[in-house]
Design an enzyme around this catalytic site. Structure first.
Site, mmCIF file in Angstrom:
data_model
loop_
_atom_site.group_PDB
_atom_site.id
_atom_site.type_symbol
_atom_site.label_atom_id
_atom_site.label_comp_id
_atom_site.label_asym_id
_atom_site.label_seq_id
_atom_site.Cartn_x
_atom_site.Cartn_y
_atom_site.Cartn_z
ATOM 1 C CG HIS A 2 -15.647 -39.204 -26.881
ATOM 2 N ND1 HIS A 2 -15.556 -40.407 -25.925
ATOM 3 C CD2 HIS A 2 -15.373 -39.874 -28.069
ATOM 4 C CE1 HIS A 2 -15.398 -41.648 -26.902
ATOM 5 N NE2 HIS A 2 -14.966 -41.025 -28.109
ATOM 6 C CG HIS B 20 -11.079 -40.739 -25.406
ATOM 7 N ND1 HIS B 20 -12.060 -40.162 -26.366
ATOM 8 C CD2 HIS B 20 -10.521 -41.742 -26.263
ATOM 9 C CE1 HIS B 20 -11.796 -40.774 -27.540
ATOM 10 N NE2 HIS B 20 -11.033 -41.667 -27.483
ATOM 11 C CB SER C 180 -17.720 -42.589 -32.214
ATOM 12 O OG SER C 180 -16.851 -42.262 -33.029
#
Lengths: 312, 312
Positions: free
Chosen positions: A42, A45, A202
């Site tokens: 996501h 990252h 997350s």
């Protein structure tokens, strides 16, 4: 329009193939930045990857769902695996040189049964900061994280590595791992990326319906209230926490009353020392704190944290 | 007459100074061989160093008495420290490029109290092969060894490393550590060096009087008898071990009768699987074994082993 890096992103699936690809940059004396992930990427990252590319000419991302950090009753099997979408996202950044996709049997040559009594081979523990907070409900979690990160470090041999602030305790554990074991690696922490409503991004958010995501923001709101209390000069732990508990309780009650088909259940709220991760009874003037928490939204457990006058 | 290496042996006492010295060989693409020691060097160590110099152009020896592998009631304080003699011996070999002499506080930045409950920071365990044999009487020994060796590997960054066969279980543990954590290092095992009477060379032999050394050979003799039994085709564990026990008993009795002012006391004799280190009940045809034992000679505990149809 595709850049050179997009065209040449190298997918490496074995340790020997990775090592031999890595070798050229040792000879060329080119620094390597490494972002270890469990995939299901996501914005959080991607932000780490961008940060990595600003530090080093070579960027490596690993995608490996690490069995050793899941308990026997946790979500290893259903953990989201979205490889082709992950690779698409990484290609779109135009800054990734290689994606390392090892197999479980290669990373754990001695095997990795989830039951601890059956486990054989080498494991790493960072004592003192692994047992509290996330370690309370997940006693082997950081042992799993520390072990896999050390393995990946020895394969990737990065000069710099990047972890997300959302996993604050993980950052503390990895920082100690690097320092204690003398890995020649510099660690960087990337800011938590949030949805528009504040929910920390997350991979596990995929388990949540839009309605759940909406009420899940209670955790962020509780942490924000505690941080604001600290900002306004409140130093008493109970008073600070009570404001957070109120917010969670209210959301829990609303979800129940509206009969939405799921429950909110608080796991913990914490105001802890940034170094020892021990709970702070009084927050001394000039001293920082990690404000963190975990909340069950239905069966999904989400975590979040805010930093007060400290870095990770 | 002194060679170039003798003149230029580099003594490095800090991690940064070692790292910066090491850096040149990465750029020159020169392989580095590493012999970690606790000092108090004897022929066994020197033999490993010679072996190292045959494998790599650059040879590094570390001398570090590792607190983490001593129990609270063991001989950390009295362990022999003979630095200037050690350096003299290493210089005489004319093949050592650098000696790394780190301090405890540098290797263990989180401190290293001997009481396990007080220990903080990163520790490594090799599960499955650390608890038996030497691990029975020294439950944290291999945790201490694994941890310090990983630290030293990350500082020295060797291509090859050398350990002595005398510490057979240590060889098995380090081999697993390298393989499981994917250190890019090749491990070599050097043969046990012995006194003329057969006693395995060990830094702890310095604790023994000449008379003690003489009777200490009972351990080697017992192991030899067991190995000879295997060589002659005997495959029954009890029969094999009984011959070993006889030799130890006889020596124990003689020492007692002669009233020599010390006692011999057997800790264990073992015939174990070379891979799992589990005790073998029947030694299958074509399968190897590690024949090992530990013997108290006065208050000094000595260990030794012989290999039957296997390598470490």
């Amino acid at each position: 329009m595709s850049s050179q890096k997009e065209q040449s992103i190298k997918i490496l699936e074995t340790i020997p193939s990775f090592r031999s690809w890595r070798q050229q940059f040792i000879k060329q004396d080119k620094q390597v930045a490494f972002v270890p992930t469990m995939g299901s990427l996501h914005e959080g990252h991607l932000n780490l990857v961008k940060q990595a590319s600003e530090h080093c000419p070579i960027v490596v991302v690993s995608i490996f769902v690490n069995p050793a950090q899941f308990g026997p009753n946790e979500d290893l099997d259903k953990y989201p695996r979205t490889l082709s979408h992950d690779l698409e996202l990484l290609r779109s950044l135009n800054c990734v040189d290689s994606v390392f996709l090892p197999k479980v049997k290669d990373i754990y040559p001695s095997g990795i049964p989830l039951e601890i009594e059956k486990q054989k081979g080498t494991f790493i523990e960072v004592k003192g900061i692994s047992h509290q907070l996330e370690g309370t409900t997940r006693p082997l979690f950081f042992r799993g994280v520390s072990t896999v990160v050390a393995k990946l470090f020895n394969i990737v041999q990065p000069n710099h590595t990047f972890f997300g602030q959302k996993d604050a305790q993980q950052c503390a554990v990895i920082r100690a791992l690097i320092s204690d074991l003398h890995f020649p690696i510099e660690m960087h922490v990337g800011a938590t990326k949030r949805e528009h409503n504040g929910l920390a991004m997350s991979s596990r958010n995929q388990y949540l319906t839009p309605e759940m995501r909406n009420y899940a923001t209670a955790l962020y709101n509780a942490l924000t209230t505690i941080k604001n209390g600290l900002g306004k000069g409140e130093r008493n732990r109970e008073i600070l926490l009570s404001k957070g508990y109120e917010i969670i309780e209210e959301a829990t009650k609303t979800v129940k009353e509206k009969n939405l088909g799921f429950e909110l259940k608080l796991d913990y709220l914490s105001v802890a020392d940034p170094t020892t991760l021990e709970e702070l009874q009084e927050i001394e003037e000039g001293k920082g704190a990690i404000i963190s928490g975990a909340l069950f939204v239905g069966t999904t457990r989400i975590i979040d944290n805010l930093l007060f006058n400290c870095t990770l």
